[in-house]
Design an enzyme around this catalytic site. Structure first.
Site, PDB file in Angstrom:
ATOM      1  N   GLN A 104      51.377  71.829  21.753  1.00 47.59           N
ATOM      2  CA  GLN A 104      51.273  70.673  22.636  1.00 47.59           C
ATOM      3  C   GLN A 104      51.605  69.386  21.882  1.00 47.59           C
ATOM      4  O   GLN A 104      51.740  68.330  22.505  1.00 47.59           O
ATOM      5  CB  GLN A 104      49.855  70.565  23.198  1.00 47.59           C
ATOM      6  CG  GLN A 104      49.459  71.730  24.091  1.00 47.59           C
ATOM      7  CD  GLN A 104      47.996  71.678  24.462  1.00 47.59           C
ATOM      8  OE1 GLN A 104      47.129  72.018  23.662  1.00 47.59           O
ATOM      9  NE2 GLN A 104      47.710  71.233  25.678  1.00 47.59           N
ATOM     10  N   ILE A 106      53.591  66.538  19.815  1.00 47.60           N
ATOM     11  CA  ILE A 106      54.952  66.003  19.810  1.00 47.60           C
ATOM     12  C   ILE A 106      55.391  65.623  18.404  1.00 47.60           C
ATOM     13  O   ILE A 106      56.502  65.140  18.212  1.00 47.60           O
ATOM     14  CB  ILE A 106      55.082  64.796  20.760  1.00 47.60           C
ATOM     15  CG1 ILE A 106      54.121  63.669  20.385  1.00 47.60           C
ATOM     16  CG2 ILE A 106      54.853  65.248  22.209  1.00 47.60           C
ATOM     17  CD1 ILE A 106      54.307  62.407  21.236  1.00 47.60           C
ATOM     18  N   HIS A 122      55.371  69.932  25.141  1.00 42.71           N
ATOM     19  CA  HIS A 122      55.305  68.539  25.610  1.00 42.71           C
ATOM     20  C   HIS A 122      56.403  67.667  25.012  1.00 42.71           C
ATOM     21  O   HIS A 122      56.311  66.437  25.059  1.00 42.71           O
ATOM     22  CB  HIS A 122      53.928  67.941  25.277  1.00 42.71           C
ATOM     23  CG  HIS A 122      52.823  68.517  26.101  1.00 42.71           C
ATOM     24  ND1 HIS A 122      51.487  68.425  25.747  1.00 42.71           N
ATOM     25  CD2 HIS A 122      52.849  69.208  27.276  1.00 42.71           C
ATOM     26  CE1 HIS A 122      50.749  69.044  26.656  1.00 42.71           C
ATOM     27  NE2 HIS A 122      51.554  69.524  27.584  1.00 42.71           N
ATOM     28  N   CYS A 130      68.671  61.519  27.388  1.00 45.97           N
ATOM     29  CA  CYS A 130      69.490  60.542  28.104  1.00 45.97           C
ATOM     30  C   CYS A 130      69.382  60.767  29.606  1.00 45.97           C
ATOM     31  O   CYS A 130      69.659  61.865  30.096  1.00 45.97           O
ATOM     32  CB  CYS A 130      70.953  60.640  27.673  1.00 45.97           C
ATOM     33  SG  CYS A 130      72.033  59.457  28.514  1.00 45.97           S
TER      34      CYS A 130
END
Length: 253
Positions: A104, A106, A122, A130
């Site tokens: 989980q 980042i 996550h 983008c």
């Protein structure tokens, strides 16, 4: 309680597939703040202002600034993979069956430690996405509205490659398939109240009849759902358990 040596021997002999879920608790000992503790990040920031698609539309500069700060912390020389991250790499390399690591977090600590079969459910702070072309690109520096997409060259469309509240977590089909076929599910350093990840233990238990283990500093909100538990610092409990799984506990100094 912990997993018995007899059960571990059975898992090893069957080369049981393992699925591991990690949360902020595993990175805490590397110097990164958790999000949900009383003194965590969400105690100091309003989620609705920095971590939703609506927030990015309303105030992109504030959202970018929030994630720029988080990104810069990862570049601090003191923030490095710890013994728990390294132990999971060893498990992936030496376990006779498949090991899938779902995080989980980042941050990039699992990757820096050497984990290969890794899903960032996550997203990843050191990548950008983008909105013009959907390309995902590595990104180490601060991100602003005037930055151009490395793939399409357009400006104004880059956002952190992070799953915000209200968005769908990544690679869920692959994760559920692994859970439904695993022999052991391990949750490390999670709060047990962030879904869908908090429901992984029930999928592993009911769909795969897998053994389930929680490793945490203290019981999580979902502790009662696990068959086994180890409580204490991740840097102590995870290496010790990995050595037990690999039959090397007797060799620890």
């Amino acid at each position: 309680m912990s997993i018995s040596s007899t059960l571990i021997e059975i898992l090893r002999n069957e080369a049981a597939p393992i699925v591991i879920l990690t949360g902020a608790g595993i990175s805490r000992e590397s110097g990164l703040h958790t999000f949900r503790d009383p003194d965590g990040i969400w105690a100091r920031y309003d989620i609705s202002e920095v971590a939703t698609p609506e927030a990015f539309i309303a105030n992109p500069e504030l959202v970018q600034s929030f994630y720029n700060d988080r990104r810069q912390i990862l570049h601090d020389a003191s923030v490095i993979p710890n013994a728990a991250h390294q132990a999971l790499v060893r498990l992936e390399q030496e376990w006779p069956g498949e090991v899938l690591l779902v995080t989980q977090n980042i941050d990039d600590l699992h990757g820096r430690a050497g984990s290969k079969n890794l899903i960032h459910v996550h997203g990843e702070l050191l990548k950008v996405r983008c909105n013009h072309c959907d390309a995902i690109s590595p990104w180490q520096d601060d991100l602003g509205a005037g930055d151009a997409c490395p793939a399409c060259g357009k400006t104004g469309g880059l956002r952190p490659h992070v799953v915000w509240f209200g968005e769908m977590p990544l690679e869920m089909e692959r994760i559920y398939q692994a859970l439904e076929n695993c022999g052991l599910f391990i949750s490390i350093g999670t709060s047990g109240n962030v879904y869908p990840a908090a429901g992984f233990v029930e999928v592993a238990h009911h769909q795969a009849q897998a053994e389930t283990l929680e490793i945490n500093l203290e019981p999580s909100d979902g502790a009662s759902l696990f068959d086994h538990a180890l409580y204490g610092p991740a840097t102590k409990c995870v290496p010790e358990f990995v050595d037990q799984l690999l039959g090397r506990a007797e060799n620890r100094s």
